[in-house]
Design a protein around this motif. Structure first.
Motif, PDB file in Angstrom:
ATOM      1  N   GLN A 276       0.844  -1.183   0.000  1.00 42.31           N
ATOM      2  CA  GLN A 276       0.000   0.000   0.000  1.00 42.31           C
ATOM      3  C   GLN A 276       0.891   1.249   0.000  1.00 42.31           C
ATOM      4  O   GLN A 276       1.766   1.390   0.833  1.00 42.31           O
ATOM      5  CB  GLN A 276      -0.890   0.008   1.239  1.00 42.31           C
ATOM      6  CG  GLN A 276      -1.821   1.203   1.306  1.00 42.31           C
ATOM      7  CD  GLN A 276      -2.655   1.210   2.574  1.00 42.31           C
ATOM      8  OE1 GLN A 276      -2.556   0.291   3.397  1.00 42.31           O
ATOM      9  NE2 GLN A 276      -3.454   2.224   2.753  1.00 42.31           N
ATOM     10  N   VAL A 277       0.622   2.137  -0.935  1.00 39.45           N
ATOM     11  CA  VAL A 277       1.423   3.344  -1.045  1.00 39.45           C
ATOM     12  C   VAL A 277       0.866   4.419  -0.113  1.00 39.45           C
ATOM     13  O   VAL A 277      -0.338   4.654  -0.060  1.00 39.45           O
ATOM     14  CB  VAL A 277       1.415   3.871  -2.484  1.00 39.45           C
ATOM     15  CG1 VAL A 277       2.193   5.179  -2.584  1.00 39.45           C
ATOM     16  CG2 VAL A 277       1.997   2.826  -3.433  1.00 39.45           C
ATOM     17  N   GLN A 278       1.773   5.044   0.636  1.00 41.15           N
ATOM     18  CA  GLN A 278       1.368   6.161   1.489  1.00 41.15           C
ATOM     19  C   GLN A 278       2.366   7.290   1.358  1.00 41.15           C
ATOM     20  O   GLN A 278       3.583   7.059   1.362  1.00 41.15           O
ATOM     21  CB  GLN A 278       1.303   5.727   2.960  1.00 41.15           C
ATOM     22  CG  GLN A 278       0.051   4.951   3.324  1.00 41.15           C
ATOM     23  CD  GLN A 278      -0.119   4.826   4.832  1.00 41.15           C
ATOM     24  OE1 GLN A 278       0.800   4.405   5.522  1.00 41.15           O
ATOM     25  NE2 GLN A 278      -1.279   5.195   5.334  1.00 41.15           N
ATOM     26  N   LEU A 279       1.837   8.495   1.246  1.00 46.03           N
ATOM     27  CA  LEU A 279       2.633   9.708   1.325  1.00 46.03           C
ATOM     28  C   LEU A 279       2.040  10.516   2.476  1.00 46.03           C
ATOM     29  O   LEU A 279       0.880  10.908   2.417  1.00 46.03           O
ATOM     30  CB  LEU A 279       2.563  10.515   0.037  1.00 46.03           C
ATOM     31  CG  LEU A 279       3.061   9.849  -1.245  1.00 46.03           C
ATOM     32  CD1 LEU A 279       2.849  10.766  -2.441  1.00 46.03           C
ATOM     33  CD2 LEU A 279       4.516   9.455  -1.128  1.00 46.03           C
ATOM     34  N   VAL A 280       2.832  10.729   3.502  1.00 40.93           N
ATOM     35  CA  VAL A 280       2.331  11.390   4.698  1.00 40.93           C
ATOM     36  C   VAL A 280       3.089  12.689   4.916  1.00 40.93           C
ATOM     37  O   VAL A 280       4.291  12.677   5.214  1.00 40.93           O
ATOM     38  CB  VAL A 280       2.461  10.480   5.931  1.00 40.93           C
ATOM     39  CG1 VAL A 280       1.933  11.197   7.173  1.00 40.93           C
ATOM     40  CG2 VAL A 280       1.707   9.173   5.716  1.00 40.93           C
ATOM     41  N   GLU A 281       2.348  13.786   4.752  1.00 36.50           N
ATOM     42  CA  GLU A 281       2.961  15.103   4.946  1.00 36.50           C
ATOM     43  C   GLU A 281       2.886  15.525   6.408  1.00 36.50           C
ATOM     44  O   GLU A 281       1.962  15.147   7.132  1.00 36.50           O
ATOM     45  CB  GLU A 281       2.249  16.172   4.103  1.00 36.50           C
ATOM     46  CG  GLU A 281       2.257  15.927   2.623  1.00 36.50           C
ATOM     47  CD  GLU A 281       0.967  15.317   2.120  1.00 36.50           C
ATOM     48  OE1 GLU A 281       0.627  15.511   0.934  1.00 36.50           O
ATOM     49  OE2 GLU A 281       0.285  14.623   2.911  1.00 36.50           O
ATOM     50  N   SER A 282       3.845  16.322   6.803  1.00 34.41           N
ATOM     51  CA  SER A 282       3.843  16.894   8.149  1.00 34.41           C
ATOM     52  C   SER A 282       4.566  18.233   8.110  1.00 34.41           C
ATOM     53  O   SER A 282       5.262  18.546   7.150  1.00 34.41           O
ATOM     54  CB  SER A 282       4.518  15.957   9.148  1.00 34.41           C
ATOM     55  OG  SER A 282       5.876  15.748   8.788  1.00 34.41           O
ATOM     56  N   GLY A 283       4.367  19.004   9.187  1.00 30.97           N
ATOM     57  CA  GLY A 283       5.094  20.258   9.318  1.00 30.97           C
ATOM     58  C   GLY A 283       4.273  21.506   9.074  1.00 30.97           C
ATOM     59  O   GLY A 283       4.737  22.623   9.332  1.00 30.97           O
ATOM     60  N   GLY A 284       3.059  21.348   8.579  1.00 33.90           N
ATOM     61  CA  GLY A 284       2.225  22.517   8.372  1.00 33.90           C
ATOM     62  C   GLY A 284       1.841  23.155   9.700  1.00 33.90           C
ATOM     63  O   GLY A 284       1.720  22.488  10.721  1.00 33.90           O
ATOM     64  N   ALA A 285       1.665  24.481   9.660  1.00 36.14           N
ATOM     65  CA  ALA A 285       1.371  25.203  10.897  1.00 36.14           C
ATOM     66  C   ALA A 285       0.913  26.612  10.573  1.00 36.14           C
ATOM     67  O   ALA A 285       0.920  27.036   9.411  1.00 36.14           O
ATOM     68  CB  ALA A 285       2.613  25.253  11.786  1.00 36.14           C
ATOM     69  N   LEU A 286       0.540  27.324  11.615  1.00 33.91           N
ATOM     70  CA  LEU A 286       0.280  28.756  11.525  1.00 33.91           C
ATOM     71  C   LEU A 286       1.584  29.478  11.830  1.00 33.91           C
ATOM     72  O   LEU A 286       2.218  29.226  12.866  1.00 33.91           O
ATOM     73  CB  LEU A 286      -0.790  29.160  12.536  1.00 33.91           C
ATOM     74  CG  LEU A 286      -1.022  30.662  12.745  1.00 33.91           C
ATOM     75  CD1 LEU A 286      -1.539  31.306  11.466  1.00 33.91           C
ATOM     76  CD2 LEU A 286      -2.007  30.878  13.906  1.00 33.91           C
ATOM     77  N   VAL A 287       1.990  30.363  10.940  1.00 38.00           N
ATOM     78  CA  VAL A 287       3.253  31.076  11.099  1.00 38.00           C
ATOM     79  C   VAL A 287       3.052  32.529  10.700  1.00 38.00           C
ATOM     80  O   VAL A 287       2.206  32.842   9.855  1.00 38.00           O
ATOM     81  CB  VAL A 287       4.356  30.397  10.253  1.00 38.00           C
ATOM     82  CG1 VAL A 287       4.034  30.459   8.772  1.00 38.00           C
ATOM     83  CG2 VAL A 287       5.712  30.988  10.545  1.00 38.00           C
ATOM     84  N   GLN A 288       3.817  33.406  11.312  1.00 37.37           N
ATOM     85  CA  GLN A 288       3.715  34.828  10.993  1.00 37.37           C
ATOM     86  C   GLN A 288       4.438  35.142   9.685  1.00 37.37           C
ATOM     87  O   GLN A 288       5.375  34.428   9.294  1.00 37.37           O
ATOM     88  CB  GLN A 288       4.328  35.653  12.124  1.00 37.37           C
ATOM     89  CG  GLN A 288       3.521  35.612  13.411  1.00 37.37           C
ATOM     90  CD  GLN A 288       4.014  36.612  14.437  1.00 37.37           C
ATOM     91  OE1 GLN A 288       5.145  37.098  14.361  1.00 37.37           O
ATOM     92  NE2 GLN A 288       3.173  36.939  15.400  1.00 37.37           N
ATOM     93  N   PRO A 289       4.026  36.196   9.009  1.00 40.37           N
ATOM     94  CA  PRO A 289       4.751  36.620   7.802  1.00 40.37           C
ATOM     95  C   PRO A 289       6.232  36.826   8.105  1.00 40.37           C
ATOM     96  O   PRO A 289       6.596  37.373   9.157  1.00 40.37           O
ATOM     97  CB  PRO A 289       4.072  37.934   7.436  1.00 40.37           C
ATOM     98  CG  PRO A 289       2.683  37.798   7.967  1.00 40.37           C
ATOM     99  CD  PRO A 289       2.833  37.031   9.256  1.00 40.37           C
TER     100      PRO A 289
END
Length: 115
Positions: free
Chosen positions: A1-14
């Motif tokens: 089974q193929v999986q691509l798992v993203e991580s690291g997204g967040a709320l960040v200031q300009p």
């Protein structure tokens, strides 16, 4: 089974930075061209950056000079280092694995750039 798992997204200031990661399993990672795409509300999905199986990279105009894509074949992971983030970078970021026959997508990770 193929999986691509993203991580690291967040709320960040300009002006801030984030590092996204995409861990792949179920594929022979080293032979796939890997990419990061993003989709903002009401807009089409667009390419941000990609890295070939040989390590060559290309970037969208909006990403050039601010984002860096890299891959670690030993860890089956592709990264996107994002610096100098702008509100217009707000989107869901998707990982893509492109082979000669197959094309796979992750579920996405939300990046929000806001003060």
């Amino acid at each position: 089974q193929v999986q691509l798992v993203e991580s690291g997204g967040a709320l960040v200031q300009p002006g801030g930075s984030l590092r996204l990661a995409c861990a792949a399993s179920g594929i022979r990672f080293s032979i796939y061209h890997m990419g990061w795409y993003r989709q903002a509300p009401g807009k089409q999905r667009e390419l941000v950056a990609r890295i070939s199986s040989g390590g060559g990279t290309n970037y969208s105009d909006s990403a050039k000079g601010r984002f860096t894509i890299s891959r670690d074949n030993a860890e089956n992971t592709v990264y996107l280092q994002m610096n100098s983030l702008k509100p217009e970078d707000t989107a869901v970021y998707y990982c893509n694995a492109l082979g000669t026959v197959r094309n796979y997508w992750g579920q996405g990770t939300q990046v929000t750039v806001s003060s």
